[in-house]
Design a protein around this motif. Structure first.
Motif, PDB file in Angstrom:
ATOM      1  N   LEU A  44       0.773  -1.279  -0.248  1.00  6.97           N
ATOM      2  CA  LEU A  44       0.081  -0.095  -0.004  1.00  6.97           C
ATOM      3  C   LEU A  44       1.068   1.360  -0.097  1.00  6.97           C
ATOM      4  O   LEU A  44       0.620   2.082  -0.563  1.00  6.97           O
ATOM      5  CB  LEU A  44      -1.348  -0.034   1.293  1.00  6.97           C
ATOM      6  N   PRO A  45       2.038   1.554   0.270  1.00  9.38           N
ATOM      7  CA  PRO A  45       2.236   2.392   0.543  1.00  9.38           C
ATOM      8  C   PRO A  45       3.303   2.439  -0.289  1.00  9.38           C
ATOM      9  O   PRO A  45       3.441   3.687  -0.800  1.00  9.38           O
ATOM     10  CB  PRO A  45       2.748   2.626   2.076  1.00  9.38           C
ATOM     11  N   LEU A  46       4.153   1.504  -1.015  1.00 11.27           N
ATOM     12  CA  LEU A  46       4.609   1.621  -2.500  1.00 11.27           C
ATOM     13  C   LEU A  46       3.775   2.357  -3.375  1.00 11.27           C
ATOM     14  O   LEU A  46       3.395   2.891  -4.601  1.00 11.27           O
ATOM     15  CB  LEU A  46       5.040  -0.288  -3.260  1.00 11.27           C
ATOM     16  N   LEU A  47       2.345   1.909  -3.497  1.00 13.40           N
ATOM     17  CA  LEU A  47       1.084   2.754  -4.375  1.00 13.40           C
ATOM     18  C   LEU A  47       0.867   3.430  -3.987  1.00 13.40           C
ATOM     19  O   LEU A  47       1.237   4.583  -5.458  1.00 13.40           O
ATOM     20  CB  LEU A  47      -0.297   1.363  -4.249  1.00 13.40           C
ATOM     21  N   TYR A  48       1.146   4.301  -2.976  1.00 19.09           N
ATOM     22  CA  TYR A  48       0.299   5.564  -2.821  1.00 19.09           C
ATOM     23  C   TYR A  48       2.318   6.442  -3.385  1.00 19.09           C
ATOM     24  O   TYR A  48       1.712   7.451  -3.988  1.00 19.09           O
ATOM     25  CB  TYR A  48      -0.157   6.013  -1.517  1.00 19.09           C
ATOM     26  N   LEU A  49       2.773   5.915  -3.024  1.00 19.35           N
ATOM     27  CA  LEU A  49       4.223   6.697  -3.615  1.00 19.35           C
ATOM     28  C   LEU A  49       4.574   7.098  -4.859  1.00 19.35           C
ATOM     29  O   LEU A  49       3.689   7.426  -5.909  1.00 19.35           O
ATOM     30  CB  LEU A  49       5.484   5.802  -3.404  1.00 19.35           C
ATOM     31  N   LYS A  50       3.792   5.599  -6.021  1.00 24.40           N
ATOM     32  CA  LYS A  50       4.048   5.714  -7.398  1.00 24.40           C
ATOM     33  C   LYS A  50       2.858   6.319  -7.387  1.00 24.40           C
ATOM     34  O   LYS A  50       2.992   6.745  -8.733  1.00 24.40           O
ATOM     35  CB  LYS A  50       4.447   4.445  -7.188  1.00 24.40           C
ATOM     36  N   ASP A  89     -11.545  -6.012  10.393  1.00 28.70           N
ATOM     37  CA  ASP A  89     -12.108  -5.861   9.379  1.00 28.70           C
ATOM     38  C   ASP A  89     -12.473  -4.239   9.316  1.00 28.70           C
ATOM     39  O   ASP A  89     -12.159  -3.316   9.062  1.00 28.70           O
ATOM     40  CB  ASP A  89     -13.081  -6.723   9.057  1.00 28.70           C
ATOM     41  N   ASP A  90     -13.165  -4.181  10.773  1.00 25.06           N
ATOM     42  CA  ASP A  90     -13.822  -2.819  11.307  1.00 25.06           C
ATOM     43  C   ASP A  90     -12.822  -2.712  11.692  1.00 25.06           C
ATOM     44  O   ASP A  90     -12.251  -2.003  13.079  1.00 25.06           O
ATOM     45  CB  ASP A  90     -14.779  -2.891  12.266  1.00 25.06           C
ATOM     46  N   TYR A  91     -12.907  -0.721  11.172  1.00 22.15           N
ATOM     47  CA  TYR A  91     -12.633   0.564  11.649  1.00 22.15           C
ATOM     48  C   TYR A  91     -13.040   1.665  12.385  1.00 22.15           C
ATOM     49  O   TYR A  91     -13.871   1.936  11.685  1.00 22.15           O
ATOM     50  CB  TYR A  91     -10.952   0.977  11.199  1.00 22.15           C
ATOM     51  N   LEU A  92     -12.279   3.096  12.672  1.00 19.94           N
ATOM     52  CA  LEU A  92     -13.396   4.112  13.188  1.00 19.94           C
ATOM     53  C   LEU A  92     -12.302   5.287  12.159  1.00 19.94           C
ATOM     54  O   LEU A  92     -11.626   5.482  12.008  1.00 19.94           O
ATOM     55  CB  LEU A  92     -13.402   4.572  13.489  1.00 19.94           C
ATOM     56  N   GLU A  93     -13.841   5.807  11.183  1.00 16.43           N
ATOM     57  CA  GLU A  93     -13.290   7.058  10.005  1.00 16.43           C
ATOM     58  C   GLU A  93     -13.794   7.979  10.910  1.00 16.43           C
ATOM     59  O   GLU A  93     -13.898   8.551  11.671  1.00 16.43           O
ATOM     60  CB  GLU A  93     -14.363   6.900   8.928  1.00 16.43           C
ATOM     61  N   VAL A  94     -12.159   8.791  10.616  1.00 17.85           N
ATOM     62  CA  VAL A  94     -12.310  10.457  10.857  1.00 17.85           C
ATOM     63  C   VAL A  94     -11.397  11.031  10.405  1.00 17.85           C
ATOM     64  O   VAL A  94     -11.881  12.616  10.808  1.00 17.85           O
ATOM     65  CB  VAL A  94     -10.626  10.372  12.369  1.00 17.85           C
ATOM     66  N   PHE A  95     -11.975  10.621   8.866  1.00 20.54           N
ATOM     67  CA  PHE A  95     -11.481  11.692   7.921  1.00 20.54           C
ATOM     68  C   PHE A  95     -12.198  11.987   6.791  1.00 20.54           C
ATOM     69  O   PHE A  95     -12.199  12.254   5.777  1.00 20.54           O
ATOM     70  CB  PHE A  95      -9.964  11.080   7.000  1.00 20.54           C
ATOM     71  N   GLN A 153      -7.076   8.946   0.286  1.00 23.47           N
ATOM     72  CA  GLN A 153      -7.555   8.669   0.767  1.00 23.47           C
ATOM     73  C   GLN A 153      -8.044   7.239   1.744  1.00 23.47           C
ATOM     74  O   GLN A 153      -7.910   7.068   2.603  1.00 23.47           O
ATOM     75  CB  GLN A 153      -8.912   9.896   1.312  1.00 23.47           C
ATOM     76  N   ARG A 154      -8.641   6.605   1.255  1.00 25.59           N
ATOM     77  CA  ARG A 154      -9.118   4.673   1.701  1.00 25.59           C
ATOM     78  C   ARG A 154      -7.927   4.224   1.612  1.00 25.59           C
ATOM     79  O   ARG A 154      -7.366   3.447   2.532  1.00 25.59           O
ATOM     80  CB  ARG A 154      -9.939   4.545   0.553  1.00 25.59           C
ATOM     81  N   LEU A 155      -6.801   4.292   0.842  1.00 21.63           N
ATOM     82  CA  LEU A 155      -5.428   3.503   1.599  1.00 21.63           C
ATOM     83  C   LEU A 155      -4.726   3.874   2.507  1.00 21.63           C
ATOM     84  O   LEU A 155      -4.644   3.271   3.165  1.00 21.63           O
ATOM     85  CB  LEU A 155      -4.377   4.012   0.083  1.00 21.63           C
ATOM     86  N   VAL A 156      -4.406   5.128   1.877  1.00 24.31           N
ATOM     87  CA  VAL A 156      -3.927   5.730   3.841  1.00 24.31           C
ATOM     88  C   VAL A 156      -4.872   5.283   5.118  1.00 24.31           C
ATOM     89  O   VAL A 156      -4.404   4.568   6.522  1.00 24.31           O
ATOM     90  CB  VAL A 156      -3.259   7.126   3.749  1.00 24.31           C
TER      91      VAL A 156
END
Length: 186
Positions: A44-50, A89-95, A153-156
């Protein structure tokens, strides 16, 4: 002119990483959440950078390129990832924009985020495989635009949640927490 952008070194590297991401998401041999998280937090970080390094491009064609991922494909990928991650799988979204006006946290899932990214990248890669320069250019343009507006944003967000799974929380069946390991990306 479009050939210069689609064959630029940074574009080619993005195509390569995007294809690797799709292969990773499509793999049927990963059933273990530990292995899945280990690979995901590397790619994922590599994908974001590219994606950040894609050169500036403009849409040339009159219409958007064809899409290939169906709702069934999307749901298959999302469900598979949800099955691998299970209760993690679940997390809380703040953005989210709506979060400013909400007293209640907004729940998101890693599986949906990764499926959203997959959908955009698989459509992009499928257009590239056809090999027409104009549609390749337009697909690159749309993918870069969607990265900025949506899936970046979904990626990060997913990466933050995956990082938490690996390093932040320990459940009865988890033995993560700061393991030092030498793993290849794929």
């Amino acid at each position: 002119m479009e050939s210069q952008v689609i064959f630029d070194k940074n574009s080619v590297e993005f195509v390569t990483v995007a294809a690797e991401y799709c292969v990773f998401i499509e793999r049927n041999d990963i059933q273990d959440s530990k292995e899945f998280v280990d690979v995901a937090i590397k790619i994922l970080p590599l994908l974001y950078l590219k994606a950040l390094l894609i050169p500036k491009c403009e849409q040339i064609g009159e219409y958007d390129p064809e899409t290939f991922v169906t709702e069934d494909d999307y749901e298959f990928v999302r469900t598979k990832i949800n099955g691998i991650l299970a209760h993690k799988d679940d997390y809380l979204e703040v953005f989210m924009e709506d979060m400013k006006y909400s007293d209640t946290p907004i729940k998101r899932t890693i599986s949906e985020d990764l499926a959203d990214i997959y959908q955009d990248l698989k459509d992009f890669i499928s257009v590239f495989q056809i090999g027409f320069n104009i549609t390749m250019n337009d697909s690159l343009f749309l993918c870069k635009e969607h990265f900025a507006d949506f899936w970046g944003q979904r990626l990060v967000n997913a990466l933050k949640a995956l990082h938490d799974i690996k390093y932040g929380r320990i459940d009865d069946d988890d033995e993560y927490l700061c393991e030092d390991e030498e793993n290849d990306i794929l």
